[in-house]
Write a protein that holds these residues in place. Sequence first.
Motif, PDB file in Angstrom:
ATOM      1  N   THR A  45      -1.992   4.924 -11.509  1.00 49.71           N
ATOM      2  CA  THR A  45      -2.088   6.225 -12.179  1.00 49.71           C
ATOM      3  C   THR A  45      -2.269   7.281 -11.100  1.00 49.71           C
ATOM      4  OG1 THR A  45      -4.492   6.353 -12.394  1.00 49.71           O
ATOM      5  CG2 THR A  45      -3.296   5.124 -14.117  1.00 49.71           C
ATOM      6  N   ASP A  46      -2.099   8.532 -11.463  1.00 51.14           N
ATOM      7  CA  ASP A  46      -2.255   9.594 -10.479  1.00 51.14           C
ATOM      8  C   ASP A  46      -3.656  10.199 -10.476  1.00 51.14           C
ATOM      9  OD1 ASP A  46      -2.264  11.116 -12.763  1.00 51.14           O
ATOM     10  OD2 ASP A  46      -0.639  12.446 -12.146  1.00 51.14           O
ATOM     11  N   ALA A  47      -4.628   9.538 -11.102  1.00 57.24           N
ATOM     12  CA  ALA A  47      -5.980  10.083 -11.215  1.00 57.24           C
ATOM     13  C   ALA A  47      -6.615  10.329  -9.846  1.00 57.24           C
ATOM     14  CB  ALA A  47      -6.860   9.155 -12.055  1.00 57.24           C
TER      15      ALA A  47
ATOM     16  N   LEU B   6      -0.815  15.993   1.542  1.00 62.32           N
ATOM     17  CA  LEU B   6      -2.167  15.674   2.018  1.00 62.32           C
ATOM     18  C   LEU B   6      -2.838  14.688   1.066  1.00 62.32           C
ATOM     19  CD1 LEU B   6      -3.263  19.252   3.099  1.00 62.32           C
ATOM     20  CD2 LEU B   6      -3.233  17.247   4.607  1.00 62.32           C
ATOM     21  N   ALA B   7      -2.785  14.981  -0.225  1.00 65.49           N
ATOM     22  CA  ALA B   7      -3.393  14.093  -1.222  1.00 65.49           C
ATOM     23  C   ALA B   7      -2.682  12.755  -1.276  1.00 65.49           C
ATOM     24  CB  ALA B   7      -3.377  14.759  -2.594  1.00 65.49           C
ATOM     25  N   GLY B   8      -1.357  12.774  -1.213  1.00 66.58           N
ATOM     26  CA  GLY B   8      -0.590  11.534  -1.289  1.00 66.58           C
ATOM     27  C   GLY B   8      -0.879  10.596  -0.132  1.00 66.58           C
ATOM     28  N   TRP B   9      -0.843  11.129   1.085  1.00 64.93           N
ATOM     29  CA  TRP B   9      -1.131  10.269   2.238  1.00 64.93           C
ATOM     30  C   TRP B   9      -2.561   9.766   2.196  1.00 64.93           C
ATOM     31  CZ3 TRP B   9       2.338   7.699   4.435  1.00 64.93           C
ATOM     32  CH2 TRP B   9       3.607   8.216   4.648  1.00 64.93           C
ATOM     33  N   HIS B  10      -3.504  10.619   1.825  1.00 64.33           N
ATOM     34  CA  HIS B  10      -4.897  10.188   1.739  1.00 64.33           C
ATOM     35  C   HIS B  10      -5.029   9.019   0.750  1.00 64.33           C
ATOM     36  CE1 HIS B  10      -9.277  11.550   2.124  1.00 64.33           C
ATOM     37  NE2 HIS B  10      -9.294  10.399   1.472  1.00 64.33           N
ATOM     38  N   ASP B  11      -4.415   9.169  -0.416  1.00 63.95           N
ATOM     39  CA  ASP B  11      -4.427   8.106  -1.422  1.00 63.95           C
ATOM     40  C   ASP B  11      -3.813   6.823  -0.856  1.00 63.95           C
ATOM     41  OD1 ASP B  11      -4.738   7.066  -4.189  1.00 63.95           O
ATOM     42  OD2 ASP B  11      -2.563   7.156  -4.222  1.00 63.95           O
ATOM     43  N   HIS B  12      -2.686   6.952  -0.177  1.00 59.42           N
ATOM     44  CA  HIS B  12      -2.047   5.760   0.386  1.00 59.42           C
ATOM     45  C   HIS B  12      -2.912   5.110   1.457  1.00 59.42           C
ATOM     46  CE1 HIS B  12       1.686   5.524  -1.753  1.00 59.42           C
ATOM     47  NE2 HIS B  12       1.928   6.815  -1.542  1.00 59.42           N
ATOM     48  N   PHE B  13      -3.606   5.886   2.269  1.00 53.65           N
ATOM     49  CA  PHE B  13      -4.452   5.270   3.299  1.00 53.65           C
ATOM     50  C   PHE B  13      -5.666   4.584   2.690  1.00 53.65           C
ATOM     51  CE2 PHE B  13      -2.252   8.229   6.338  1.00 53.65           C
ATOM     52  CZ  PHE B  13      -1.486   7.211   6.895  1.00 53.65           C
ATOM     53  N   GLU B  14      -6.171   5.083   1.583  1.00 55.49           N
ATOM     54  CA  GLU B  14      -7.210   4.333   0.867  1.00 55.49           C
ATOM     55  C   GLU B  14      -6.632   3.017   0.358  1.00 55.49           C
ATOM     56  OE1 GLU B  14      -8.764   6.985  -2.119  1.00 55.49           O
ATOM     57  OE2 GLU B  14     -10.067   7.998  -0.665  1.00 55.49           O
TER      58      GLU B  14
ATOM     59  N   TRP C 130       0.783  -1.236   0.000  1.00 58.27           N
ATOM     60  CA  TRP C 130       0.000   0.000   0.000  1.00 58.27           C
ATOM     61  C   TRP C 130       0.821   1.297   0.000  1.00 58.27           C
ATOM     62  CZ3 TRP C 130      -0.068   3.663   3.987  1.00 58.27           C
ATOM     63  CH2 TRP C 130       0.654   3.308   5.125  1.00 58.27           C
ATOM     64  N   LEU C 131       2.090   1.236   0.392  1.00 58.93           N
ATOM     65  CA  LEU C 131       2.843   2.471   0.544  1.00 58.93           C
ATOM     66  C   LEU C 131       4.075   2.530  -0.348  1.00 58.93           C
ATOM     67  CD1 LEU C 131       3.284   5.183   2.013  1.00 58.93           C
ATOM     68  CD2 LEU C 131       4.564   3.918   3.750  1.00 58.93           C
ATOM     69  N   ALA C 132       5.032   1.666  -0.089  1.00 62.23           N
ATOM     70  CA  ALA C 132       6.314   1.727  -0.795  1.00 62.23           C
ATOM     71  C   ALA C 132       7.075   0.430  -0.570  1.00 62.23           C
ATOM     72  CB  ALA C 132       7.140   2.907  -0.271  1.00 62.23           C
ATOM     73  N   ALA C 133       8.076   0.208  -1.403  1.00 64.14           N
ATOM     74  CA  ALA C 133       8.981  -0.916  -1.199  1.00 64.14           C
ATOM     75  C   ALA C 133       9.953  -0.529  -0.081  1.00 64.14           C
ATOM     76  CB  ALA C 133       9.745  -1.226  -2.474  1.00 64.14           C
TER      77      ALA C 133
ATOM     78  N   PRO D 137       7.415   2.532  -5.867  1.00 66.34           N
ATOM     79  CA  PRO D 137       7.494   1.879  -7.178  1.00 66.34           C
ATOM     80  C   PRO D 137       6.861   2.694  -8.307  1.00 66.34           C
ATOM     81  CG  PRO D 137       6.747   0.323  -5.515  1.00 66.34           C
ATOM     82  CD  PRO D 137       6.741   1.683  -4.880  1.00 66.34           C
ATOM     83  N   ASN D 138       5.888   3.523  -8.001  1.00 70.14           N
ATOM     84  CA  ASN D 138       5.206   4.298  -9.038  1.00 70.14           C
ATOM     85  C   ASN D 138       6.020   5.498  -9.507  1.00 70.14           C
ATOM     86  OD1 ASN D 138       4.653   5.221  -6.367  1.00 70.14           O
ATOM     87  ND2 ASN D 138       3.050   6.542  -7.154  1.00 70.14           N
ATOM     88  N   THR D 139       6.935   6.025  -8.683  1.00 68.50           N
ATOM     89  CA  THR D 139       7.699   7.217  -9.055  1.00 68.50           C
ATOM     90  C   THR D 139       9.206   7.011  -9.026  1.00 68.50           C
ATOM     91  OG1 THR D 139       7.821   8.054  -6.789  1.00 68.50           O
ATOM     92  CG2 THR D 139       5.893   8.714  -8.106  1.00 68.50           C
ATOM     93  N   GLY D 140       9.652   5.979  -8.322  1.00 69.58           N
ATOM     94  CA  GLY D 140      11.084   5.756  -8.169  1.00 69.58           C
ATOM     95  C   GLY D 140      11.715   6.577  -7.055  1.00 69.58           C
ATOM     96  N   THR D 141      10.937   7.447  -6.419  1.00 71.12           N
ATOM     97  CA  THR D 141      11.447   8.253  -5.304  1.00 71.12           C
ATOM     98  C   THR D 141      11.932   7.338  -4.192  1.00 71.12           C
ATOM     99  OG1 THR D 141       9.915  10.034  -5.816  1.00 71.12           O
ATOM    100  CG2 THR D 141      10.843  10.011  -3.589  1.00 71.12           C
TER     101      THR D 141
END
Length: 167
Positions: free
Chosen positions: A150-152, A125-133, A45-48, A65-69
């Motif tokens: 996707t970032d939709a 804010l948006a990123g954490w919300h997306d990750h918690f979903e 749900w979050l990151a490798a 994995p989605n951004t490589g950050t």
Amino acid sequence: MSPVSHATSEPRGPGRWTIRFEMHLPYAYEALWPALTTAEGLLGWLAAADVLERRLGGAVTLRWPNTGTTVSGQVTAWDTERVAEYTVSEHGRIRFHLEAVGTDSTVVRFLNERGGSEEERLDCLAGWHDHFERLESFMAGHPTDWAAWTDARWAELRASYASFSRT
């Protein structure tokens, strides 16, 4: 209805802020703990977690994995099945605090303290919300398919948080 609601955000000085989420999830804390503290759980749900030394002072390296950050840091709080905190470059202090509610549900209190611009605050804010979903979906047996990401949804959430900030 999703247990993930909009976060709160507080200024902590020039260019610094704290984001907070509180979620009541229908899972025992014993089930949630591995999702927040193991490489297998975090990847769902979050990151490798390329490095994750599960102890106070341990090293941690997270890669999205989605951004490589990639960010690295340390485990700065560790209370088994209750508190996990990672302080990492770029993302600052990331703290998960679990509180059992009966035997089959848990309140997760999340805090992220970091610096950055107003645009970065809205992104977070948006990123954490997306990750918690995604955490909610992972706990229901549906881990994130990072190849199909996707970032939709993030963009929808970002717009929503931006509209709150203008009021």
